[in-house]
Design a protein around this motif. Structure first.
Motif, PDB file in Angstrom:
ATOM      1  N   PRO A  96       0.797  -1.216   0.000  1.00  0.00           N
ATOM      2  CA  PRO A  96       0.000   0.000   0.000  1.00  0.00           C
ATOM      3  C   PRO A  96       0.836   1.275   0.000  1.00  0.00           C
ATOM      4  O   PRO A  96       2.030   1.258   0.319  1.00  0.00           O
ATOM      5  N   ASN A  97       0.196   2.357  -0.347  1.00  0.00           N
ATOM      6  CA  ASN A  97       0.688   3.687  -0.027  1.00  0.00           C
ATOM      7  C   ASN A  97       0.360   3.913   1.452  1.00  0.00           C
ATOM      8  O   ASN A  97      -0.773   3.699   1.876  1.00  0.00           O
ATOM      9  N   THR A  98       1.349   4.325   2.255  1.00  0.00           N
ATOM     10  CA  THR A  98       1.133   4.388   3.704  1.00  0.00           C
ATOM     11  C   THR A  98       0.848   5.790   4.237  1.00  0.00           C
ATOM     12  O   THR A  98       0.784   5.986   5.446  1.00  0.00           O
ATOM     13  N   ARG A  99       0.654   6.765   3.355  1.00  0.00           N
ATOM     14  CA  ARG A  99       0.416   8.127   3.835  1.00  0.00           C
ATOM     15  C   ARG A  99      -0.799   8.202   4.765  1.00  0.00           C
ATOM     16  O   ARG A  99      -0.748   8.811   5.835  1.00  0.00           O
ATOM     17  N   ARG A 100      -1.912   7.586   4.374  1.00  0.00           N
ATOM     18  CA  ARG A 100      -3.117   7.657   5.213  1.00  0.00           C
ATOM     19  C   ARG A 100      -2.884   7.005   6.576  1.00  0.00           C
ATOM     20  O   ARG A 100      -3.369   7.503   7.594  1.00  0.00           O
ATOM     21  N   ALA A 101      -2.152   5.896   6.586  1.00  0.00           N
ATOM     22  CA  ALA A 101      -1.863   5.232   7.862  1.00  0.00           C
ATOM     23  C   ALA A 101      -1.077   6.155   8.781  1.00  0.00           C
ATOM     24  O   ALA A 101      -1.365   6.257   9.988  1.00  0.00           O
ATOM     25  N   HIS A 102      -0.111   6.868   8.233  1.00  0.00           N
ATOM     26  CA  HIS A 102       0.670   7.801   9.044  1.00  0.00           C
ATOM     27  C   HIS A 102      -0.192   8.972   9.517  1.00  0.00           C
ATOM     28  O   HIS A 102       0.002   9.476  10.637  1.00  0.00           O
ATOM     29  N   GLY A 133      -3.520   0.544   3.402  1.00  0.00           N
ATOM     30  CA  GLY A 133      -3.688   1.764   2.634  1.00  0.00           C
ATOM     31  C   GLY A 133      -5.141   2.027   2.312  1.00  0.00           C
ATOM     32  O   GLY A 133      -5.509   3.121   1.875  1.00  0.00           O
ATOM     33  N   ASP A 134      -5.988   1.038   2.557  1.00  0.00           N
ATOM     34  CA  ASP A 134      -7.416   1.156   2.263  1.00  0.00           C
ATOM     35  C   ASP A 134      -8.116   1.969   3.357  1.00  0.00           C
ATOM     36  O   ASP A 134      -8.002   1.632   4.547  1.00  0.00           O
ATOM     37  N   PRO A 135      -8.834   3.020   2.988  1.00  0.00           N
ATOM     38  CA  PRO A 135      -9.455   3.879   4.006  1.00  0.00           C
ATOM     39  C   PRO A 135     -10.355   3.135   4.986  1.00  0.00           C
ATOM     40  O   PRO A 135     -10.286   3.367   6.197  1.00  0.00           O
ATOM     41  N   GLN A 136     -11.190   2.232   4.493  1.00  0.00           N
ATOM     42  CA  GLN A 136     -12.112   1.537   5.397  1.00  0.00           C
ATOM     43  C   GLN A 136     -11.371   0.594   6.321  1.00  0.00           C
ATOM     44  O   GLN A 136     -11.725   0.447   7.492  1.00  0.00           O
ATOM     45  N   VAL A 137     -10.324  -0.040   5.817  1.00  0.00           N
ATOM     46  CA  VAL A 137      -9.500  -0.905   6.673  1.00  0.00           C
ATOM     47  C   VAL A 137      -8.882  -0.082   7.798  1.00  0.00           C
ATOM     48  O   VAL A 137      -8.886  -0.488   8.972  1.00  0.00           O
ATOM     49  N   LEU A 138      -8.374   1.099   7.469  1.00  0.00           N
ATOM     50  CA  LEU A 138      -7.783   1.972   8.480  1.00  0.00           C
ATOM     51  C   LEU A 138      -8.814   2.400   9.517  1.00  0.00           C
ATOM     52  O   LEU A 138      -8.539   2.414  10.724  1.00  0.00           O
ATOM     53  N   ILE A 139      -9.993   2.759   9.055  1.00  0.00           N
ATOM     54  CA  ILE A 139     -11.058   3.172   9.988  1.00  0.00           C
ATOM     55  C   ILE A 139     -11.391   2.023  10.927  1.00  0.00           C
ATOM     56  O   ILE A 139     -11.549   2.213  12.146  1.00  0.00           O
ATOM     57  N   ASN A 140     -11.491   0.809  10.388  1.00  0.00           N
ATOM     58  CA  ASN A 140     -11.825  -0.351  11.217  1.00  0.00           C
ATOM     59  C   ASN A 140     -10.732  -0.637  12.247  1.00  0.00           C
ATOM     60  O   ASN A 140     -11.022  -0.944  13.412  1.00  0.00           O
ATOM     61  N   ILE A 141      -9.478  -0.554  11.824  1.00  0.00           N
ATOM     62  CA  ILE A 141      -8.369  -0.798  12.759  1.00  0.00           C
ATOM     63  C   ILE A 141      -8.366   0.278  13.840  1.00  0.00           C
ATOM     64  O   ILE A 141      -8.163  -0.008  15.020  1.00  0.00           O
ATOM     65  N   GLY A 142      -8.578   1.520  13.434  1.00  0.00           N
ATOM     66  CA  GLY A 142      -8.643   2.598  14.407  1.00  0.00           C
ATOM     67  C   GLY A 142      -9.747   2.392  15.429  1.00  0.00           C
ATOM     68  O   GLY A 142      -9.554   2.609  16.636  1.00  0.00           O
ATOM     69  N   GLU A 143     -10.904   1.948  14.954  1.00  0.00           N
ATOM     70  CA  GLU A 143     -12.032   1.724  15.868  1.00  0.00           C
ATOM     71  C   GLU A 143     -11.707   0.635  16.879  1.00  0.00           C
ATOM     72  O   GLU A 143     -12.110   0.705  18.048  1.00  0.00           O
ATOM     73  N   GLN A 144     -10.940  -0.377  16.456  1.00  0.00           N
ATOM     74  CA  GLN A 144     -10.572  -1.473  17.353  1.00  0.00           C
ATOM     75  C   GLN A 144      -9.744  -1.004  18.545  1.00  0.00           C
ATOM     76  O   GLN A 144      -9.792  -1.622  19.615  1.00  0.00           O
ATOM     77  N   ILE A 145      -9.001   0.094  18.373  1.00  0.00           N
ATOM     78  CA  ILE A 145      -8.167   0.551  19.488  1.00  0.00           C
ATOM     79  C   ILE A 145      -8.752   1.810  20.150  1.00  0.00           C
ATOM     80  O   ILE A 145      -8.077   2.447  20.964  1.00  0.00           O
ATOM     81  N   GLY A 146      -9.986   2.156  19.780  1.00  0.00           N
ATOM     82  CA  GLY A 146     -10.670   3.215  20.489  1.00  0.00           C
ATOM     83  C   GLY A 146     -10.819   4.537  19.766  1.00  0.00           C
ATOM     84  O   GLY A 146     -11.269   5.526  20.366  1.00  0.00           O
ATOM     85  N   LEU A 147     -10.476   4.606  18.470  1.00  0.00           N
ATOM     86  CA  LEU A 147     -10.658   5.842  17.721  1.00  0.00           C
ATOM     87  C   LEU A 147     -12.088   5.936  17.207  1.00  0.00           C
ATOM     88  O   LEU A 147     -12.682   4.938  16.794  1.00  0.00           O
ATOM     89  N   ASP A 148     -12.612   7.128  17.231  1.00  0.00           N
ATOM     90  CA  ASP A 148     -13.945   7.356  16.689  1.00  0.00           C
ATOM     91  C   ASP A 148     -13.907   7.171  15.168  1.00  0.00           C
ATOM     92  O   ASP A 148     -13.120   7.838  14.484  1.00  0.00           O
TER      93      ASP A 148
END
Length: 215
Positions: A96-102, A133-148
């Motif tokens: 992936p492109n990792t910019r969004r993850a960062h 790098g996938d936006p929805q994957v990032l959102i899901n991972i973030g939610e797992q650790i407590g991000l809105d």
């Protein structure tokens, strides 16, 4: 040591040495009993990667050649197994492109969740084969650790945060960081590479002796 160490790690979430380096540092901290706060700064191994990323087989073939890439994966898997990191390179189909993850790590760091998110991203990519790098994957991972999730979606679409990440990366280059992981301790010491646990233990002992010369 009287105060917890402040450890800043410059890394990329798809860098296997960074994941290995994180685990080795954690092992040394646990064994030594040294307290530390760990924060993360961005580094893109592939700054010119298309936004949508590319097939990993193509990327590895271009970078190393197919045979050499397979050898490197096998060697890294052995190193990981020795440290309790279970690289599942066979599951990785996309680089992936990792910019969004960062960008998401930067936001999570503001609420004290940067280390948790970095761990989750490493695990998702290297052990589960997730496309980080996938936006929805990032959102899901973030939610797992407590991000809105709504906020996470806004973050990874933000041009301002993207520009801020680019600025952080340029500063790392300006001070001579050309490879990762790269560790900065107490804004004073620099450690390059995924050092083994023993090297960290020796480093902690040196810091202790400098802080308390009389022993």
């Amino acid at each position: 040591m009287s105060e917890p160490l402040r450890i800043t790690v410059i890394s990329d979430v798809i860098c296997p040495w960074c994941y290995l380096g994180k685990r080795r540092l954690e092992s040394a901290l646990e064994e030594s009993g040294v307290a530390a706060t760990v924060s993360w700064l961005p580094f893109e191994l592939n700054p010119d990667m298309p936004e949508e990323g590319m097939p990993r087989a193509d990327y590895r073939a271009q970078k190393f050649g197919e045979e050499k890439g397979a050898e490197l994966d096998a060697e890294m898997k052995q190193r990981g197994d020795a440290e309790g990191v279970h690289f599942a390179f066979e599951k990785l189909v996309h680089t992936p492109n990792t910019r969004r993850a960062h960008m998401l790590v930067a936001q999570a760091s503001d609420t004290g969740l940067g280390d948790d998110l970095t761990e989750a991203l490493f695990r998702a990519y290297f052990e589960e084969g997730a496309d980080v790098g996938d936006p929805q994957v990032l959102i899901n991972i973030g939610e797992q650790i407590g991000l809105d999730p709504e906020l996470a979606g806004e973050v990874i679409r933000s041009e301002a945060i993207s520009d801020a990440v680019a600025t952080m990366e340029s500063r790392a280059a300006e001070v001579g960081v050309t490879g990762v992981p790269f560790f900065i301790i107490n804004e004073k010491y620099a450690v390059s590479g995924a050092q083994p646990k023993e090297a960290w233990l020796e480093f902690f002992e040196k810091l202790q002796s400098e802080e308390d010369p009389a022993g």
